[in-house]
Motif scaffolding. Structure first.
Motif, short mmCIF file in Angstrom:
data_model
loop_
_atom_site.label_atom_id
_atom_site.label_comp_id
_atom_site.label_asym_id
_atom_site.label_seq_id
_atom_site.Cartn_x
_atom_site.Cartn_y
_atom_site.Cartn_z
N HIS A 255 0.78 -1.41 0.39
CA HIS A 255 -0.02 0.31 0.35
C HIS A 255 0.76 1.34 0.30
N LEU A 256 0.74 2.02 -1.09
CA LEU A 256 1.87 2.96 -1.28
C LEU A 256 0.78 4.24 -0.83
N THR A 257 1.01 4.50 0.64
CA THR A 257 0.55 6.00 1.87
C THR A 257 0.62 7.12 0.68
N ASN A 258 2.10 7.64 0.81
CA ASN A 258 2.00 8.78 0.60
C ASN A 258 3.21 8.75 -0.72
N LEU A 259 3.31 10.08 -1.65
CA LEU A 259 4.64 10.24 -2.17
C LEU A 259 4.42 11.49 -2.77
N CYS A 260 5.67 12.69 -2.22
CA CYS A 260 5.65 13.29 -2.52
C CYS A 260 7.01 13.63 -2.45
N GLN B 146 3.41 0.64 3.56
CA GLN B 146 2.76 0.02 4.45
C GLN B 146 2.39 -1.05 4.04
N CYS C 93 10.28 4.07 4.53
CA CYS C 93 10.00 5.34 3.14
C CYS C 93 11.74 4.97 3.31
N HIS D 221 6.22 6.51 1.09
CA HIS D 221 5.75 5.96 2.11
C HIS D 221 5.25 4.67 1.83
N GLY E 161 -1.96 3.69 -7.17
CA GLY E 161 -3.11 4.76 -6.89
C GLY E 161 -1.41 6.05 -7.16
N ALA E 162 -0.94 5.68 -7.08
CA ALA E 162 0.20 6.62 -7.31
C ALA E 162 0.17 7.94 -8.56
N VAL F 68 9.56 10.82 -1.71
CA VAL F 68 9.92 10.66 -1.03
C VAL F 68 8.66 9.55 -1.37
N GLN G 207 -0.83 10.97 -7.30
CA GLN G 207 0.29 11.99 -6.51
C GLN G 207 1.01 12.29 -7.68
#
Lengths: 369, 174, 173, 417
Positions: free
Chosen positions: B54-59, B74, B83, B72, B105-106, B70, B109
């Motif tokens: 699960h790619l939570t966060n991309l920034c 999970q 990370c 994140h 999901g990327a 970056v 983002q």
């Protein structure tokens, strides 16, 4: 029909001025008759570049910005940001502050889910009755926020190290009243919608998300749980002492719009349970740790997330030991939940696309930031 | 409680699956080599031990001389969060590989990071300015883009007002 | 019932409306306008039936022609590509006008040369019941033939609008 | 007793007609006949508009509907203008008249202008054949049921014109949907009415009321299925909310009304209510015995009974509007073709058989009660069986989600946690 009669596809704009986009959001849908064959999202009408603005203000000054992202759940947004700063600076929150935060976040979840459930019913065509009923209950929660923080919508109540003010004496009876009124209201909504044949016909099997797809598309919150994945940050990565409270994660069956709806309804029941426990065991003591006004966290980075009503709300902060964050990034749940919109809408009709969009429960302020 | 993997733990996971993929590690993050990024993340996603699904966060982050992206990621079953980072050193035209083929999901983002930082994601199916309009001058989240009106904008060498007067910022779409 | 001021006024108004609308069907370039004029013509004809004390026929005219056939025609217009704007196909204008003039001449000739019988009163038993009885006893054969004809037309229409793929499917089956 | 009053009952509003006829007769002596003739028509039109359309539309339709919906939605509804907000419809009308009626530049101007006018006319004409009381019907024509059907098929064309002419994609969607819906729903509607016609043996609305009066039973008891089907069909044709796919607010903004504003929009809005009221009056007349109430009409004026029944049916329209979600267009079509149409045919078959039996028994009065009992049972069985036959099963899905204690990965359905 499209197989028999020759037809020309044409583009229809759902939004930015449309009753069902819940803000200035636009879907450029290519339709063949009533069938959607392509969908493209257009957003950014509300973009204010908060992440840039936040780099020039101090850590405390940024709290009001977070209100304005997801304006339907400002408490949760405040909380997520404060948690990130606390993680960055290593600040401990006193137990009373944590309990108040939990109560506020859960009340906000109730209020936000009221809106989500009501607006979703409105999108399926139930002519405003569910949304009005939901608003009636939401008003009571907003009254509590008004009494506590002075504002109804953009509360700006959480502070780094705790909350802004202690609770007022009116607070507890008001919350008890909400706790008394909410379970009957949820039953009422269930009776009006969950068992309604037309509602089931409209939402069941519409916008199905398989668990693999939900995971791969980085979805979170009720979208993920509707697909049968038991994932709730409050359970998986407890913050603010959520591990003390007894509650369950509701998960759906096949990941359609109907499942997302019933998951939201059940989450409201669980929230009521959490508030009940937190209110009964509300500890005394200070509600805030004193932090310096011009907070300068040590060099480093932190990613803190909470379970906001719409999903995983994360804040990624980078500090260069200055008084303002070097990088301030919000992981907005409703923005990322839209990743799978095209997959869910293509193949259905225009009416299905509206239902799917309603079941995602977007807030445009959070998408565009 | 979610276990946040330290940089070396994440690096060990990555190195075990794709040798030579890790550039360096810090306390919180693991820097991957850009050319091995997609391969590594795909291996980490499919590996049951790492299970980073699960790619939570991309920034993106702008460090003046280089950019970092970056990730994140999970795992639901293992309940851990790692990370990863990649660096892009070209100031004018930073480029990192896109992870959209691995994580659907990327895509949004990455579009956002491209829109606000100007980071090119090679291999992205449809990289466009998702929040700002086509033809917006400059990349607003870069550190040399001043928030105040009239500030200098990166890559333009001109003031914002002047640049806007020269070419219409809004491209008429069809 | 054609005497008196009211009926004669109504007759002339209806005649004007019907004729103008019928002309509009022919001259309007926009396909949709033509259909709307056609509907107006139907309504005018229904008015004539009312003037002739044929209430049942008038109502049937409105229900069938305006309520059903016109809506079907509108549906067909919707499904026709590029029907909304100019329908400027005028290659057949000259033969059309020629044909119309010939037809008008024949009609005028017939109207002029027929010895019209005039009756004083409307037929006494022009009720729905008598109409139904007449259709199912005296005129039952033409009535049935007409319905068979309509069924044949329906089947023919379906056959005509089939796509080549469907025909191929049928050939296989 | 004044010279104008012919009836000794104070409530007999026919006396107003005597007044106007007296005026006309007086005018006839001074003016040429043609002028008086047209004047009489105008007076009739205006009087029927003022008497039936305006009060029912404005005060019952707009105000009553908004108040009732407000109660259902736990809010107050209009309560500011005038006592209890009674003047709100008038304030709305004034506001609408003041507003600018916009026309898009690319619109088909003439058609767009004519559509609201065409929409209004049938709404007034419909009331001409509905009997308000004994002999209280404006035009007692022998084919009044067909007249009603004929006139009520006209507004569809007006809505289509509105949707097409605006040159807006949402409007076009609305036009497309309304045309396809009318094609689907017209047939079951007429079929069910045919059931009532075969039963009573007349196509005159007064005749139907007389039948109900004679046999002391309403058509609805002998034809319960017909009323249900007719109610659904007429809701669909009138775009009432559970089936208002032609102006589905949440999907296609306002459908055929998207580009209308000002009083042009107001005409559509007001007459929508007018059609619903007229349909309620029609249902009352055909199915609920019109102005009769098992002998009560001897003490209470018939038109009062009629109006009470009409508003009861209209309340049903409001109720469904306030509570039910909307069906999708394709589901609605499928419902008409797969469910309502076969049921209508079955219903017609049953009622024809009964009529034949009844004819052989020389229209024995008691037999109709037997038919009523049989038909009520038969309708319930028919609906159930046909639903099962169509593959419908009562929804057995648990309406509550599964609950798990521990966060983790995907939990397949059926696995306990």
């Amino acid at each position: 029909m499209s197989g028999v009669i020759k037809s020309e596809p044409f583009v229809i704009n759902i939004g930015p001025q449309h009753p069902s986009t819940h803000g200035v959001f636009r879907i450029k849908a290519t339709v063949d008759g009533e069938k959607v064959i392509d969908a493209e999202m257009v957003m950014g009408y509300l973009h204010r570049s908060m992440e840039k603005l936040a780099e020039e203000r101090t850590y405390t000054q940024n709290i009001p910005f977070t209100d304005r992202t997801d304006y339907l759940s400002s408490m949760s947004n405040n909380l997520g940001y404060c948690l990130a700063v606390e993680k960055l600076a290593g600040i401990e929150v006193p137990p009373r502050g944590n309990a108040i935060r939990v109560i506020m976040a859960e009340l906000q979840r109730l209020a936000s889910h009221c809106m989500a459930v009501g607006a979703f019913a409105n999108d399926t065509g139930a002519w405003q009755t569910p949304v009005m009923w939901a608003f009636r209950e939401r008003e009571k929660i907003l009254d509590i926020f008004e009494v506590t923080s002075g504002a109804r919508l953009t509360c700006n109540y959480m502070r780094i190290g705790g909350v802004a003010f202690d609770l007022r004496p009116e607070f507890e009876p008001m919350v008890r009243r909400v706790l008394r009124d909410f379970p009957p209201f949820i039953d009422e909504m269930e009776g009006l919608l969950s068992g309604n044949e037309i509602f089931i016909a409209r939402t069941k099997g519409v916008g199905v998300l398989t668990p693999e797809m939900a995971t791969n598309a980085s979805l979170s919150g009720p979208m993920l749980r509707g697909s049968g994945i038991a994932w709730d940050i409050r359970k998986a990565d407890p913050y603010c002492g959520y591990e003390q409270y007894d509650f369950d994660i509701p998960i759906g069956y096949n990941g359609d719009s109907y499942d997302r709806f019933i998951v939201r309804l059940e989450e409201m029941r669980q929230s009521v349970r959490i508030i009940q426990q937190a209110l009964d065991g509300l500890p005394g003591g200070p509600f805030r740790t004193e932090v310096p006004l011009a907070l300068r966290p040590p060099k480093g980075e932190a990613y803190a997330r909470i379970e906001s009503p719409r999903g995983e709300l994360g804040y990624y902060l980078v500090s260069d030991e200055g008084p303002s964050p070097y990088r301030f990034h919000i992981r907005p749940p409703s923005f990322i939940n839209l990743s799978a919109l095209k997959e869910m809408t293509v193949g259905g009709t225009v009416a299905d696309a509206i239902v799917v969009l309603g079941s995602i429960d977007i807030v445009v302020g959070e998408i565009d930031r | 409680m979610t276990r946040e993997l330290t940089g070396s733990e994440a690096a060990a996971l990555a190195e075990a699956l794709v040798p030579g993929s890790v550039d360096r590690t810090t306390e919180t993050a693991c820097y991957l080599k850009p050319d091995r990024l997609v391969e590594t993340l795909r291996a980490l996603r499919d590996d049951p031990e790492a299970n980073l699904v699960h790619l939570t966060n991309l920034c993106g982050v702008d460090y003046w001389d280089h950019f970092e992206v970056v990730y994140h990621i999970q795992s639901f079953e293992k309940n851990h969060l790692a990370c990863f980072k990649v660096e892009a050193w070209d100031r004018e035209k930073p480029e990192v590989p896109s992870v959209t083929p691995v994580f659907h999901g990327a895509w949004m983002q990455e579009c956002e990071a491209y829109d606000l930082f100007g980071i090119q994601f090679a291999g992205h199916p449809n990289l466009y300015r998702i929040l700002l309009w086509e033809g917006y001058p400059g990349w607003p989240l870069r550190k040399d883009f001043l928030a105040m009106p009239g500030g200098l904008q990166p890559g333009l060498g001109e003031f914002a007002g002047v640049a806007r007067r020269q070419e219409p910022p809004v491209k008429v779409i069809e | 019932m054609m005497d008196g001021f009211g009926p004669s006024l109504a007759f002339w108004v209806l005649a004007a409306i019907t004729l103008v609308a019928a002309g509009g069907v022919m001259v309007s370039r926009n396909l949709l306008h033509a259909v709307l004029f056609l509907i107006l013509t139907f309504v005018g004809v229904a008015g004539f039936f009312v003037l002739l004390s044929a209430d049942f026929i008038a109502m049937a005219q409105v229900i069938i022609y305006v309520g059903a056939i016109a809506v079907l025609v509108l549906f067909a217009v919707l499904l026709t590509p590029r029907s909304s704007r100019d329908n400027s196909e005028t290659r057949w204008a000259a033969p059309g006008i020629l044909l119309a003039v010939c037809l008008a001449a024949i009609f005028l000739f017939v109207v002029h040369d027929t010895a019209w019988r005039t009756v004083d009163a409307a037929p006494a038993n022009l009720s729905a019941a008598s109409l139904g009885r007449a259709l199912l006893s005296t005129w039952v054969v033409p009535f049935e033939i007409a319905s068979v004809l309509l069924t044949a037309a329906l089947v023919g229409a379906i056959m005509l609008t089939r796509s080549p793929e469907e025909e191929a499917e049928d050939a296989l089956a | 007793m004044t010279p104008f009053l012919t009836s000794d009952r104070w409530y007999d509003i026919r006396d107003l007609g005597n007044l106007s006829s007296a005026i006309l007769e007086a005018l006839d002596k001074v003016l040429p006949f043609e002028v008086v003739y047209i004047l009489a028509a105008v007076i009739g039109f205006v009087a029927s508009f003022l008497l039936f359309v305006l009060p029912s539309q404005l005060f019952v339709g707009v105000y009553g509907e908004r108040r009732l919906i407000g109660r259902m939605q736990s809010r107050l509804g209009p309560n500011r203008v005038g006592p209890f907000g009674l003047l709100q419809p008038i304030a709305d009308a004034i506001k609408l008249i003041q507003k600018e009626a916009l026309t898009p530049t690319q619109a088909d101007r003439a058609v767009m202008y004519v559509a609201p006018i065409l929409f209004v006319m049938p709404a007034v004409l419909l009331w001409a054949v509905i009997p308000f009381g004994e002999h209280m019907v404006i035009a007692d024509i022998p084919v009044s049921l067909m007249y009603f059907l004929a006139v009520s098929s006209l507004p569809v064309i007006a809505t289509f014109m509105a949707g097409w002419s605006a040159n807006n994609k949402y409007s076009l969607f609305g036009a497309m949907r309304i045309v396809s819906m009318v094609i689907s729903y017209e047939s079951p509607l007429v079929l069910t009415l045919l059931g009532a016609v075969v039963l009573t043996g007349t196509i005159s609305l007064s005749g139907m009321v007389a039948w109900a009066d004679e046999f002391n039973i309403w058509v609805v008891f002998v034809q319960p299925l017909a009323l249900v089907i007719y109610f659904i069909c007429v809701s669909a044709e009138l775009n009432r909310t559970p089936v208002d796919i032609a102006e589905a607010e949440s999907e296609i903004v306002a459908g055929y009304l998207t580009e209308y504003s000002g009083m042009k929009w107001g005409l559509f809005y007001g007459m929508d209510i007018g059609y619903a009221l007229a349909a309620s009056g029609f249902i009352t007349t055909v199915f609920l015995g019109g102005w009769t109430f098992f002998g009560l009409e001897a003490w209470i004026p018939g038109w009062l009974i009629f109006i009470a029944k009409t508003y009861l049916i209209y309340f049903l329209f409001i109720w469904t509007r306030g509570t039910l979600p909307r069906l999708r267009a394709d589901q609605l079509m499928a419902f008409a073709w797969k469910f309502l149409l076969p049921l209508g045919v079955f219903n017609l078959l049953i009622v024809s058989t009964e009529r034949m039996l009844w004819f052989e028994q020389d229209y024995a009065k008691g037999l109709v009660y037997v038919f009523a009992a049989v038909n009520i049972a038969l309708s319930a069985v028919l609906v159930y069986v046909w639903a099962r036959f169509n593959g419908y099963r009562p929804e057995r899905t648990p309406t509550r989600p599964r609950l798990v204690k521990q966060a983790g990965g995907y939990i397949p359905v059926g696995e306990r946690s």
